[in-house]
Design a protein around this motif. Structure first.
Motif, PDB file in Angstrom:
ATOM      1  N   TYR A   1      48.811  50.986  61.579  1.00  0.00           N
ATOM      2  CA  TYR A   1      49.098  50.611  60.213  1.00  0.00           C
ATOM      3  C   TYR A   1      47.856  50.127  59.506  1.00  0.00           C
ATOM      4  CZ  TYR A   1      53.925  50.949  61.558  1.00  0.00           C
ATOM      5  OH  TYR A   1      55.113  51.399  61.993  1.00  0.00           O
ATOM      6  N   LEU A   2      46.712  50.726  59.810  1.00  0.00           N
ATOM      7  CA  LEU A   2      45.467  50.247  59.215  1.00  0.00           C
ATOM      8  C   LEU A   2      45.440  50.515  57.730  1.00  0.00           C
ATOM      9  CD1 LEU A   2      42.842  48.937  59.733  1.00  0.00           C
ATOM     10  CD2 LEU A   2      41.846  51.153  60.163  1.00  0.00           C
ATOM     11  N   LEU A   3      45.857  51.714  57.336  1.00  0.00           N
ATOM     12  CA  LEU A   3      45.817  52.052  55.908  1.00  0.00           C
ATOM     13  C   LEU A   3      46.696  51.131  55.072  1.00  0.00           C
ATOM     14  CD1 LEU A   3      44.748  53.850  53.743  1.00  0.00           C
ATOM     15  CD2 LEU A   3      46.636  55.398  54.146  1.00  0.00           C
ATOM     16  N   PRO A   4      47.969  50.887  55.424  1.00  0.00           N
ATOM     17  CA  PRO A   4      48.738  49.938  54.623  1.00  0.00           C
ATOM     18  C   PRO A   4      48.128  48.551  54.610  1.00  0.00           C
ATOM     19  CG  PRO A   4      50.196  51.157  56.040  1.00  0.00           C
ATOM     20  CD  PRO A   4      48.810  51.495  56.451  1.00  0.00           C
ATOM     21  N   PHE A   5      47.502  48.166  55.700  1.00  0.00           N
ATOM     22  CA  PHE A   5      46.861  46.857  55.776  1.00  0.00           C
ATOM     23  C   PHE A   5      45.763  46.727  54.726  1.00  0.00           C
ATOM     24  CE2 PHE A   5      46.131  43.034  57.881  1.00  0.00           C
ATOM     25  CZ  PHE A   5      44.782  42.849  58.097  1.00  0.00           C
ATOM     26  N   GLU A   6      44.906  47.744  54.648  1.00  0.00           N
ATOM     27  CA  GLU A   6      43.822  47.660  53.661  1.00  0.00           C
ATOM     28  C   GLU A   6      44.356  47.776  52.251  1.00  0.00           C
ATOM     29  OE1 GLU A   6      40.951  46.896  54.653  1.00  0.00           O
ATOM     30  OE2 GLU A   6      41.292  47.175  56.786  1.00  0.00           O
ATOM     31  N   MET A   7      45.395  48.621  52.078  1.00  0.00           N
ATOM     32  CA  MET A   7      45.944  48.766  50.736  1.00  0.00           C
ATOM     33  C   MET A   7      46.608  47.503  50.269  1.00  0.00           C
ATOM     34  SD  MET A   7      47.252  52.645  50.809  1.00  0.00           S
ATOM     35  CE  MET A   7      48.570  52.260  49.724  1.00  0.00           C
ATOM     36  N   VAL A   8      47.184  46.752  51.204  1.00  0.00           N
ATOM     37  CA  VAL A   8      47.807  45.486  50.802  1.00  0.00           C
ATOM     38  C   VAL A   8      46.756  44.523  50.310  1.00  0.00           C
ATOM     39  CG1 VAL A   8      48.691  43.420  51.909  1.00  0.00           C
ATOM     40  CG2 VAL A   8      50.001  45.464  51.953  1.00  0.00           C
ATOM     41  N   SER A   9      45.548  44.573  50.897  1.00  0.00           N
ATOM     42  CA  SER A   9      44.513  43.672  50.398  1.00  0.00           C
ATOM     43  C   SER A   9      44.097  44.064  48.988  1.00  0.00           C
ATOM     44  CB  SER A   9      43.323  43.655  51.346  1.00  0.00           C
ATOM     45  OG  SER A   9      42.696  44.900  51.349  1.00  0.00           O
ATOM     46  N   VAL A  10      44.025  45.376  48.728  1.00  0.00           N
ATOM     47  CA  VAL A  10      43.728  45.816  47.363  1.00  0.00           C
ATOM     48  C   VAL A  10      44.830  45.393  46.416  1.00  0.00           C
ATOM     49  CG1 VAL A  10      43.406  47.836  45.911  1.00  0.00           C
ATOM     50  CG2 VAL A  10      42.293  47.727  48.111  1.00  0.00           C
ATOM     51  N   LEU A  11      46.077  45.472  46.907  1.00  0.00           N
ATOM     52  CA  LEU A  11      47.209  45.060  46.077  1.00  0.00           C
ATOM     53  C   LEU A  11      47.118  43.594  45.712  1.00  0.00           C
ATOM     54  CD1 LEU A  11      50.097  45.848  45.063  1.00  0.00           C
ATOM     55  CD2 LEU A  11      50.903  44.814  47.132  1.00  0.00           C
ATOM     56  N   LEU A  12      46.724  42.762  46.668  1.00  0.00           N
ATOM     57  CA  LEU A  12      46.594  41.335  46.378  1.00  0.00           C
ATOM     58  C   LEU A  12      45.501  41.098  45.344  1.00  0.00           C
ATOM     59  CD1 LEU A  12      47.023  39.740  49.858  1.00  0.00           C
ATOM     60  CD2 LEU A  12      48.522  39.575  47.926  1.00  0.00           C
ATOM     61  N   LEU A  13      44.417  41.855  45.452  1.00  0.00           N
ATOM     62  CA  LEU A  13      43.345  41.692  44.465  1.00  0.00           C
ATOM     63  C   LEU A  13      43.838  42.072  43.084  1.00  0.00           C
ATOM     64  CD1 LEU A  13      40.358  41.198  43.923  1.00  0.00           C
ATOM     65  CD2 LEU A  13      40.003  43.623  44.248  1.00  0.00           C
ATOM     66  N   VAL A  14      44.547  43.205  43.006  1.00  0.00           N
ATOM     67  CA  VAL A  14      45.069  43.651  41.716  1.00  0.00           C
ATOM     68  C   VAL A  14      46.053  42.630  41.164  1.00  0.00           C
ATOM     69  CG1 VAL A  14      46.544  45.390  40.672  1.00  0.00           C
ATOM     70  CG2 VAL A  14      44.670  46.077  42.121  1.00  0.00           C
ATOM     71  N   GLY A  15      46.870  42.044  42.054  1.00  0.00           N
ATOM     72  CA  GLY A  15      47.808  41.020  41.620  1.00  0.00           C
ATOM     73  C   GLY A  15      47.098  39.822  41.026  1.00  0.00           C
ATOM     74  N   MET A  16      46.019  39.410  41.676  1.00  0.00           N
ATOM     75  CA  MET A  16      45.281  38.255  41.161  1.00  0.00           C
ATOM     76  C   MET A  16      44.721  38.545  39.784  1.00  0.00           C
ATOM     77  SD  MET A  16      43.077  36.222  43.913  1.00  0.00           S
ATOM     78  CE  MET A  16      42.646  37.534  45.013  1.00  0.00           C
ATOM     79  N   VAL A  17      44.118  39.730  39.632  1.00  0.00           N
ATOM     80  CA  VAL A  17      43.548  40.079  38.330  1.00  0.00           C
ATOM     81  C   VAL A  17      44.643  40.107  37.273  1.00  0.00           C
ATOM     82  CG1 VAL A  17      42.483  41.951  37.058  1.00  0.00           C
ATOM     83  CG2 VAL A  17      41.590  41.314  39.264  1.00  0.00           C
ATOM     84  N   GLY A  18      45.796  40.676  37.626  1.00  0.00           N
ATOM     85  CA  GLY A  18      46.897  40.745  36.678  1.00  0.00           C
ATOM     86  C   GLY A  18      47.393  39.382  36.268  1.00  0.00           C
ATOM     87  N   VAL A  19      47.497  38.466  37.224  1.00  0.00           N
ATOM     88  CA  VAL A  19      47.995  37.131  36.901  1.00  0.00           C
ATOM     89  C   VAL A  19      47.043  36.421  35.958  1.00  0.00           C
ATOM     90  CG1 VAL A  19      48.332  34.865  37.900  1.00  0.00           C
ATOM     91  CG2 VAL A  19      49.411  36.811  38.906  1.00  0.00           C
ATOM     92  N   ILE A  20      45.739  36.566  36.239  1.00  0.00           N
ATOM     93  CA  ILE A  20      44.774  35.879  35.371  1.00  0.00           C
ATOM     94  C   ILE A  20      44.832  36.445  33.964  1.00  0.00           C
ATOM     95  CG2 ILE A  20      42.347  35.509  34.995  1.00  0.00           C
ATOM     96  CD1 ILE A  20      41.984  35.258  37.898  1.00  0.00           C
ATOM     97  N   LEU A  21      44.954  37.769  33.866  1.00  0.00           N
ATOM     98  CA  LEU A  21      45.028  38.385  32.547  1.00  0.00           C
ATOM     99  C   LEU A  21      46.268  37.945  31.790  1.00  0.00           C
ATOM    100  CD1 LEU A  21      43.919  42.064  32.677  1.00  0.00           C
ATOM    101  CD2 LEU A  21      43.155  40.270  31.182  1.00  0.00           C
ATOM    102  N   LEU A  22      47.403  37.861  32.540  1.00  0.00           N
ATOM    103  CA  LEU A  22      48.667  37.580  31.860  1.00  0.00           C
ATOM    104  C   LEU A  22      48.742  36.144  31.383  1.00  0.00           C
ATOM    105  CD1 LEU A  22      51.295  39.419  33.982  1.00  0.00           C
ATOM    106  CD2 LEU A  22      50.888  39.685  31.580  1.00  0.00           C
ATOM    107  N   SER A  23      48.040  35.254  32.052  1.00  0.00           N
ATOM    108  CA  SER A  23      48.232  33.853  31.698  1.00  0.00           C
ATOM    109  C   SER A  23      47.095  33.311  30.871  1.00  0.00           C
ATOM    110  CB  SER A  23      48.408  33.015  32.955  1.00  0.00           C
ATOM    111  OG  SER A  23      47.383  33.310  33.847  1.00  0.00           O
ATOM    112  N   LYS A  24      46.293  34.204  30.315  1.00  0.00           N
ATOM    113  CA  LYS A  24      45.226  33.720  29.440  1.00  0.00           C
ATOM    114  C   LYS A  24      45.819  33.305  28.125  1.00  0.00           C
ATOM    115  CE  LYS A  24      40.966  36.223  29.897  1.00  0.00           C
ATOM    116  NZ  LYS A  24      39.811  36.574  29.360  1.00  0.00           N
ATOM    117  N   LYS A  25      45.297  32.243  27.580  1.00  0.00           N
ATOM    118  CA  LYS A  25      45.735  31.883  26.235  1.00  0.00           C
ATOM    119  C   LYS A  25      45.061  32.834  25.275  1.00  0.00           C
ATOM    120  CE  LYS A  25      47.530  27.471  26.238  1.00  0.00           C
ATOM    121  NZ  LYS A  25      47.166  26.581  27.318  1.00  0.00           N
ATOM    122  N   GLU A  26      45.702  33.080  24.154  1.00  0.00           N
ATOM    123  CA  GLU A  26      45.095  34.004  23.187  1.00  0.00           C
ATOM    124  C   GLU A  26      43.898  33.336  22.562  1.00  0.00           C
ATOM    125  OE1 GLU A  26      49.263  36.045  21.917  1.00  0.00           O
ATOM    126  OE2 GLU A  26      47.838  35.340  20.427  1.00  0.00           O
TER     127      GLU A  26
END
Lengths: 149, 101
Positions: free
Chosen positions: A122-147
């Motif tokens: 399951y190496l490929l899903p393992f690495e993809m999950v890390s990319v997913l977590l990175l994308v999640g972090m970026v998304g959260v920061i973008l969504l919670s920025k004040k205008e």
């Protein structure tokens, strides 16, 4: 105990009961010989996810729900759905072939075997999950920025 | 009496239906989201019990990934709820009836 989670009016009470449920499920995982998963469940779910929930509940500062009348249509449909799921489950349970209930030799060193599986099959899903977590972090920061004016 | 596969599955089914009832009957967004997490946990329990009783480790690997993905999803979902609350000042689904910001 668990029932109070969806049925209490104060959201903080619901969150606390969900933490209790998650810790109980970690206990159930230990009974099922999934020790690594029990530890991960307590660390990630009870330790991070529920803390995040509590932060947001405190941030939003919600009042308690007023005494609500559950619409009868909603309650009837909900209970009918639960009844359907329960019927399907019981029917599936009855039609199970009578297998020996004690499993074959317990998986010794299951944590090591799990790690080995994670890094080979399951190496490929393992690495993809890390990319997913990175994308999640970026998304959260973008969504919670004040205008910015 | 020792707990067989069916007992764990019934517990998982009960947890799932409780979560489903919570999602259907509650009006507070955050409590609905918590009931959703409860449903995910019920699925995890079913997977781990199947993995144990068939002596197959793939179920546990899947639960590992489900826990990770659920954590990421909770973060993003809560950020969305926060942004929505900032715009509308309500967290009751009954008053979130239009998709216009």
């Amino acid at each position: 105990m668990v029932v109070a989670n969806p049925f209490s009016r104060n959201p903080v009470t619901s969150a606390m009961f969900l933490v209790l449920t998650i810790v109980s499920m970690a206990g159930l995982f230990v009974l099922l010989h999934a020790f690594f998963l029990a530890a991960v469940q307590i660390l990630v779910y009870a330790g991070a996810v529920m803390v995040l929930f509590l932060f947001v509940i405190m941030l939003l500062d919600l009042k308690e729900e007023e005494q609500r009348r559950i619409k009868t249509a909603g309650a009837v449909l909900g209970i009918a759905t639960v009844g359907l799921i329960y019927t399907a489950l019981v029917r599936a349970f009855r039609s199970l072939p009578t297998v020996a209930e004690a499993p074959s030799p317990p998986l010794e060193g299951a944590t090591g075997a799990l790690g080995k599986l994670l890094f080979t099959d399951y190496l490929l899903p393992f690495e993809m999950v890390s990319v997913l977590l990175l994308v999640g972090m970026v998304g959260v920061i973008l969504l919670s920025k004040k205008e910015v004016k | 009496m020792s707990a067989g596969l069916g007992h764990y599955l019934i517990v998982s089914g009960l947890l799932f239906s409780l979560g489903l009832l919570g999602v259907l009957l509650r009006r507070n967004l955050l409590v609905m989201y918590m009931s959703l997490e409860l449903m995910l946990n019920a699925g995890n329990l079913a997977l781990v019990s199947f993995s144990r009783f068939n002596n197959n480790l793939n179920g546990q690997v899947m639960v590992f990934f489900i826990i990770t993905v659920a954590a990421a999803e909770v973060a993003v979902g809560l950020a969305l709820i926060l942004a929505l609350y900032r715009k509308r000042q309500v967290a009751h689904v009954e008053e979130l009836t239009s998709m216009k910001l």
